[in-house]
Design an enzyme around this catalytic site. Structure first.
Site, PDB file in Angstrom:
ATOM      1  N   GLU A  86       0.794  -1.229   0.000  1.00 27.04           N
ATOM      2  CA  GLU A  86       0.000   0.000   0.000  1.00 27.04           C
ATOM      3  C   GLU A  86       0.828   1.281   0.000  1.00 27.04           C
ATOM      4  O   GLU A  86       0.363   2.314  -0.475  1.00 27.04           O
ATOM      5  CB  GLU A  86      -0.938  -0.001   1.225  1.00 27.04           C
ATOM      6  CG  GLU A  86      -1.967  -1.114   1.243  1.00 27.04           C
ATOM      7  CD  GLU A  86      -2.946  -1.006   0.079  1.00 27.04           C
ATOM      8  OE1 GLU A  86      -3.346   0.138  -0.250  1.00 27.04           O
ATOM      9  OE2 GLU A  86      -3.284  -2.044  -0.526  1.00 27.04           O
ATOM     10  N   SER A 465     -55.984 -22.574  35.686  1.00 28.15           N
ATOM     11  CA  SER A 465     -55.838 -22.931  37.102  1.00 28.15           C
ATOM     12  C   SER A 465     -54.483 -22.568  37.684  1.00 28.15           C
ATOM     13  O   SER A 465     -54.274 -22.728  38.891  1.00 28.15           O
ATOM     14  CB  SER A 465     -56.089 -24.434  37.285  1.00 28.15           C
ATOM     15  OG  SER A 465     -57.434 -24.744  36.998  1.00 28.15           O
TER      16      SER A 465
END
Length: 850
Positions: A86, A465
């Site tokens: 780079e 219940s």
């Protein structure tokens, strides 16, 4: 000489003009330039990670995958690979490289295209941090000025470290640390030269040069990187020759999730977003939850197995799709696998295609191209589904169920493969520590990929219940005892609003006459609960439920409340049961124990309010006004006046509550004490009887005693009208768990099944709490309590034990007796007197015992 003189003057003028132009341009765009000083304290975007209580990664959220590394953690060869590729003159320029620009321009001029980039590493850093990706002259000018500024502010090593952590390298990987993990499943220090070169070649075109997209391009780009490293003297000819012949072994590596808990992870994500907004996904938070692998996986396995068992006994709904019909040309393998790869997996269920079938066996291909065999054992369950209440005949051969070309679902059972189907029913499980409210396990559905709706916290379902223990607690606080007699006979009352008789019934419709409250709860007698409700008053009962944390807006003020017409979430139900298990304290469920920032600093640590039944903490509601009628064990059914109901429901004494929340040390806060500890013990004991019953009768939760083989547990079944919802909730040592099962479509009910002799130990008959929900509760609790010593229920101070007569609830006067618990001062004082027959007073208005 004059020519030279004029030339020099012209050159100086050009230089001055150029310098002035550059300065003027700089002054023009300077206000638009960001402050590069922020790089000194830059915070790289790091995903949020969620961990279990024992430090295992369970989820990761964030658009960018990044694993920050320092420069000294990155191998020198990798640094050199990036510099060579780079910016070979990185250590020689001051942000902008004129030599590089001239070289790139020359190549472009003579070749006709730009094959070399001119941007330095510093320029790329400026672009990545501060500028947009647009390709304009103004952006390029800004990039140059920013690069120069950065070089003045940071050292070369600081620039490199930021760059190598910031650069995008494909597949959501930002920085070399993430790229090493994504492509090779390694940390940067474990990479080979070959792998370093692959990664260093990615910045130019990360989407096309990565080895997952194109291996040929990745190899070519790697070789370019190696050539430049050789040219710069970073590697030897031997290293170059050897490395360029090596294969690239790259695969996509997702974050290393130790185990999955998607519903709870999503709850954490939402909580973090509420606290920190978008930064929750970028600032590297590490969140530690309250769950552990063993417990969470036991919960998920219990829910999935139970849902699959329910689904199997109701029959096979047929193949998911038909890829090709019998007699048509079969698809080639690539077409089959491409189709299957596009389909999701649901828990243990994998998509498959039937490639051959005969009466004894079918062969199915999976998405990876492998094949599995399905014998009669794996398809025997697949009776045709006709409705939720009807199934067809048991298949006699494999081809009764499977044909070539069908797209089906399969799952592995032991060493064999079974036919499966994506269930339409769904389920949820919540398990918390009753002492402090920590969520131990949470399952919001069969599979998160199938449905992200969290039924554990978002589904308001009628509880049936499951509500009875709370209502019986209210009744006992009003004056009833576990020995109070209530008449178990049918009820018929005119309902003016409905214009018809209201006739609540037991399920099954069996009646026993006068029975004790303990038996009424243990056998889940509906008419007994209705009588207790009428005795204490509907409004009183409805308001009392709020003590357990149930929202007032979800509680109906009608007698149907006795049968569970209120709607709560499984989390709310579990929290309520924790009150009965921990001595009467309302703990708050919580699931985040600690939050750390990206530096490991603790920025939040949970400090839950805990239960302390042995502490002298008053009930925040004060004393409930007792009803003289209810304290009399020998009266007929009564209806308490509305005025008496209202005055007998005390409101929380907030000042007293606040004082009670601070321990003697001043360090530990206590949860609100909402029912007194002796009362909590009584209902906890009654829940134990729901599982173990008494001589002569069996509790509705009896399967838990058989499955867990321990007696320190208690629970309660719950089934709503038409079996649209089924529940089982209860406790064990240090754990409270609630399980729900039902359809998201409220129009459907759980139905019933007929027994099939081909299926071993199959549940049959009407679905309900004991058959549909309890198997998951039993399986989970058995796993969680494995190795936990049994802890007998020990009465707290304020409880006395009295020998009572089973038939009357009075003091025993013969052999038909049992020991019963009472809050001191509420025990019976009269001896039992046995009379022949049972008298039910009827003056034309159905008057009964309670």
């Amino acid at each position: 000489m004059k020519f030279v003189k004029y030339f020099l003057i012209l050159a100086v003028c050009c230089i001055l003009l150029g310098a002035g132009s550059i300065y003027g341009l700089y002054r023009y765009i300077e206000p638009q330039l960001p402050d590069v000083a922020t790089l000194k304290d830059v915070r790289l975007q790091i995903p949020m990670q969620i961990y279990s209580a024992d430090g295992e990664l369970i989820a990761q959220y964030g658009e960018k995958r990044r694993i920050p590394v320092t420069l000294d953690q990155i191998p020198p060869e990798m640094v050199k690979a990036f510099i060579a590729t780079e910016d070979s003159r990185f250590y020689e320029h001051h942000g902008v490289d004129p030599v590089g620009i001239f070289r790139a321009a020359s190549v472009a001029l003579f070749s006709g295209h730009a094959s070399q980039g001119a941007s330095t590493i510093t320029q790329q850093l400026a672009r990545n941090f501060f500028l947009s990706p647009e390709r304009t002259l103004m952006r390029k000018i800004k990039e140059v000025f920013l690069a120069i500024r950065i070089e003045q502010l940071l050292t070369k090593d600081e620039i490199l470290e930021l760059y190598l952590n910031k650069i995008y390298l494909g597949y959501r990987a930002y920085g070399v640390g993430a790229a090493a993990q994504v492509y090779f499943g390694k940390t940067v220090d474990q990479l080979t030269l070959n792998e370093m070169a692959v990664i260093a070649g990615l910045p130019k075109a990360p989407s096309t040069f990565n080895p997952l997209y194109s291996m040929d391009r990745a190899v070519a780009r790697r070789n370019v990187v190696l050539s430049r490293m050789l040219d710069e003297g970073y590697i030897t000819q031997q290293q170059f020759d050897q490395t360029r012949t090596e294969a690239i072994n790259a695969n996509y590596h997702a974050p290393e999730i130790a185990f999955s808990a998607p519903y709870l992870s999503e709850m954490v994500r939402q909580e973090m977003y509420n606290r920190y907004g978008e930064s929750a996904y970028e600032d590297g938070y590490r969140i530690y939850t309250t769950i552990t692998r063993k417990v969470q996986q036991a919960a998920q396995q219990a829910v999935r197995n139970n849902v699959l068992d329910y689904d199997m006994r109701h029959g096979y709904r047929g193949p998911a799709n038909v890829l090709w019909k019998v007699g048509e040309s079969a698809w080639d393998n690539n077409k089959i696998t491409d189709t299957l790869k596009a389909l999701p997996t649901y828990g243990p269920l994998l998509p498959a295609a039937v490639t051959s079938a005969n009466p004894q066996q079918a062969t199915a291909m999976l998405a990876d191209g492998s094949t599995v065999a399905l014998s009669m054992e794996g398809v025997r369950w697949a009776r045709p589904y006709r409705s939720d209440t009807q199934q067809g005949p048991t298949p006699r051969k494999v081809t009764d169920v499977l044909q070539t070309g069908q797209q089906i679902w399969v799952r592995q059972v032991g060493d064999a493969w079974w036919l499966a189907q994506v269930p339409e029913v769904n389920s949820a499980l919540v398990s918390i520590n009753p002492q402090n409210g920590a969520v131990m396990a949470l399952v919001g559905g069969f599979d998160f990929n199938q449905s992200k709706f969290n039924r554990a916290t978002q589904a308001l379902r009628q509880v049936g219940s499951n509500i009875k223990p709370f209502l019986y607690t209210a009744a006992m606080d009003k004056g009833l005892t576990l020995a109070s007699m209530l008449n178990d006979v049918p009820i018929s009352r005119w309902d003016a609003s409905a214009g018809s008789d209201w006739q609540p019934k037991n399920s099954p419709p069996q009646y026993a006459g006068p029975i004790r409250l303990r038996q009424g709860l243990g056998q889940s007698k509906n008419v007994v609960m209705v009588r207790a409700m009428r005795a204490m008053g509907v409004d009183y009962a409805a308001e009392y439920l709020q003590r357990f944390g149930f929202p007032a807006q979800n509680i109906v003020h009608t007698e149907s409340l006795a049968l569970g017409s209120a709607s709560f979430t499984p989390m709310q139900v579990a929290r309520g049961y924790a009150v009965m298990a921990n001595g009467g304290f309302l703990v708050d469920p919580w699931f985040i124990s600690k939050i750390e920032n990206d530096q490991g600093g603790v920025i939040f640590e949970a400090k839950p309010k805990v239960a302390c039944p042995e502490c002298d903490i008053p009930v925040i509601y004060g004393d409930t006004q007792k009803s003289n009628v209810l304290e009399n064990n020998d009266v007929e059914d009564v209806a308490i006046s509305r005025e008496q109901q209202n005055v007998s429901v005390p409101m929380p004494q907030l000042e007293q509550a606040n004082q009670a929340l601070v321990a003697k040390t001043g360090a530990q806060e206590y949860a609100p004490h909402v029912i007194n500890t002796p009362l909590a013990f009584l209902i906890k004991s009654a829940l134990n009887t729901n599982i173990f019953g008494e001589p002569g009768w069996q509790g509705t939760g009896w399967r838990a005693g058989r499955d867990l083989q321990r007696r320190d547990i208690g629970g309660k079944t719950g089934t709503t009208n038409s079996s649209k919802d089924a529940w089982f909730s209860g406790y064990g040592p240090g754990v409270v768990t609630s399980v729900w099962i039902g359809f998201d479509d409220h129009r459907r009910n759980l139905g019933h099944t007929t027994a099939s002799g081909a299926i071993k130990d199959q549940i049959s008959g009407y679905e309900g709490g004991a058959k549909s929900a309890q198997p998951a509760w039993d399986a989970y609790m058995k796993a969680v309590l494995e190795g936990v010593p049994e802890q007998p229920l020990t009465p707290p101070p304020g409880i006395v034990t009295v020998n009572i007569d089973r038939s009357t609830g009075q003091l025993a006067n013969g052999g038909n007796s049992r020991e019963e618990y009472f809050i001191e001062g509420t025990q019976p004082t009269q001896q039992a007197v046995h009379e022949v027959g049972t008298t039910i007073i009827d003056n034309g208005e159905a008057q009964e015992l309670f």
